[in-house]
Scaffold this active site. Structure first.
Site, PDB file in Angstrom:
ATOM      1  N   ASP A   1       1.073  -1.032   0.157  1.00 11.68           N
ATOM      2  CA  ASP A   1       0.040   0.005  -0.180  1.00 11.68           C
ATOM      3  C   ASP A   1       0.985   1.140  -0.030  1.00 11.68           C
ATOM      4  OD1 ASP A   1      -3.128   0.289   0.738  1.00 11.68           O
ATOM      5  OD2 ASP A   1      -2.087   2.196   1.076  1.00 11.68           O
TER       6      ASP A   1
ATOM      7  N   SER B   1     -15.238  -2.484 -11.339  1.00 12.61           N
ATOM      8  CA  SER B   1     -16.335  -1.777 -10.741  1.00 12.61           C
ATOM      9  C   SER B   1     -17.584  -2.072 -11.574  1.00 12.61           C
ATOM     10  CB  SER B   1     -16.016  -0.411 -10.461  1.00 12.61           C
ATOM     11  OG  SER B   1     -16.907   0.398  -9.828  1.00 12.61           O
TER      12      SER B   1
ATOM     13  N   TYR C   1     -13.924   8.367 -13.203  1.00 13.97           N
ATOM     14  CA  TYR C   1     -13.687   6.946 -12.553  1.00 13.97           C
ATOM     15  C   TYR C   1     -14.101   5.769 -13.640  1.00 13.97           C
ATOM     16  CZ  TYR C   1     -14.208   3.332  -8.721  1.00 13.97           C
ATOM     17  OH  TYR C   1     -14.266   2.170  -8.075  1.00 13.97           O
TER      18      TYR C   1
ATOM     19  N   LYS D   1     -12.382   2.479 -14.834  1.00 12.15           N
ATOM     20  CA  LYS D   1     -12.606   1.018 -14.402  1.00 12.15           C
ATOM     21  C   LYS D   1     -13.044   0.181 -15.839  1.00 12.15           C
ATOM     22  CE  LYS D   1     -11.939   0.955 -10.168  1.00 12.15           C
ATOM     23  NZ  LYS D   1     -10.741   0.099  -9.878  1.00 12.15           N
TER      24      LYS D   1
ATOM     25  N   THR E   1     -16.762   0.667   2.499  1.00 11.62           N
ATOM     26  CA  THR E   1     -15.384   0.895   2.213  1.00 11.62           C
ATOM     27  C   THR E   1     -15.104   2.587   2.359  1.00 11.62           C
ATOM     28  OG1 THR E   1     -15.244   1.033  -0.251  1.00 11.62           O
ATOM     29  CG2 THR E   1     -14.630  -1.212   0.739  1.00 11.62           C
TER      30      THR E   1
END
Length: 259
Positions: free
Chosen positions: A33, A149, A162, A166, A197
């Site tokens: 990460d 996604s 976004y 994806k 999340t």
């Protein structure tokens, strides 16, 4: 036989849940990460403490590594670390991702657009290009999984960048799957719906919603997904049971994209 995986975006959310699932299925994991914020991403990213917590709950089965998925040298370090520390590499999971938006595309800054595309798309590429040579020399077994996604299957208002990123992840995985079709290395995407999340909370803020719970109504099952539910599919794709599946984009979205 002991299996070894690399998971990016591993400090929280679906990435952290994937580390848990893989360890439960007998894998050793290098958990990667960035562990610091990106100036042009409008919310806080995971911290070193988040990554330490993932490592702590698995002991010797997980090795934490701070690295940026956009860096070819960082991703090569992750591969080298897996080979040196655990002796092999069997699977990689590109779970690192960021979201941005909140307005029409023509009002988005170049810097924010570039951050979204670079983490989600370039980051997936960097992991694949670093890991594939090791996977190809690993006795005929290899798994590549990328997190796409539901936004990679449809357009979302004020989330054009976004959604584009994806969609690109899915296309990238399909092309890689064909590049690897004559090997025993598979490549697949998993497309989650609204999952509980930090990135979902960031999405809620972009829409001026009180919390991510507001997205539950988008899914026919009437609730948010848990990260562990998405991680279960990812772990299966990393297993020997998925050997006939490649080039797929598997929806784990509570029916969100059925129609």
């Amino acid at each position: 036989m002991t299996r070894v995986a690399i998971v990016t975006g591993a400090a929280r959310g679906i990435g952290a849940a994937t580390v848990d699932a893989l360890v439960n299925d007998g894998f050793y994991v290098v958990a990667v990460d960035r562990c610091r914020d990106i100036a042009d991403v409008p919310y806080a990213l995971a911290t070193p403490a988040d990554l330490d917590a993932v490592v702590a709950r698995h002991g010797e089965h997980v090795l934490g590594l701070v690295g940026d998925v956009r860096s070819s040298s960082d991703m090569q370090l992750a591969v080298d670390t897996a080979l040196r520390h655990f002796g092999r590499l069997d699977a990689v999971v590109a779970a690192a991702g960021v979201v941005g938006g909140g307005g029409p595309l023509w009002e988005m800054s170049d810097a924010t657009f570039d951050a979204i595309m670079s983490v989600n798309v370039l980051g997936t590429r960097r992991l694949i290009e670093a890991a594939t040579p090791a996977l190809l020399t690993n006795g005929g077994y290899g798994r590549i999984v990328a997190i796409a996604s539901a936004a990679g299957r449809q357009g979302l208002r004020h989330m054009a960048a976004y959604s584009a990123a994806k969609h690109a992840v899915v296309g990238l995985i399909r092309g890689v799957a064909m590049d690897l079709a004559d090997t025993k290395v598979t490549a697949n995407a998993v497309s989650p719906g609204s999952t509980r999340t930090a990135i979902l909370e960031a999405s809620a803020a972009l829409y001026d919603l009180p919390s991510g719970e507001a997205f539950a109504s988008q899914q026919p099952i009437g609730r948010l997904l848990e990260p562990s539910e998405v991680a279960g599919m990812i772990s299966w794709l990393c297993s020997a049971h998925s050997s006939a599946v490649t080039g797929a984009d598997l929806a784990v979205d509570g029916g969100m994209t059925v129609s």
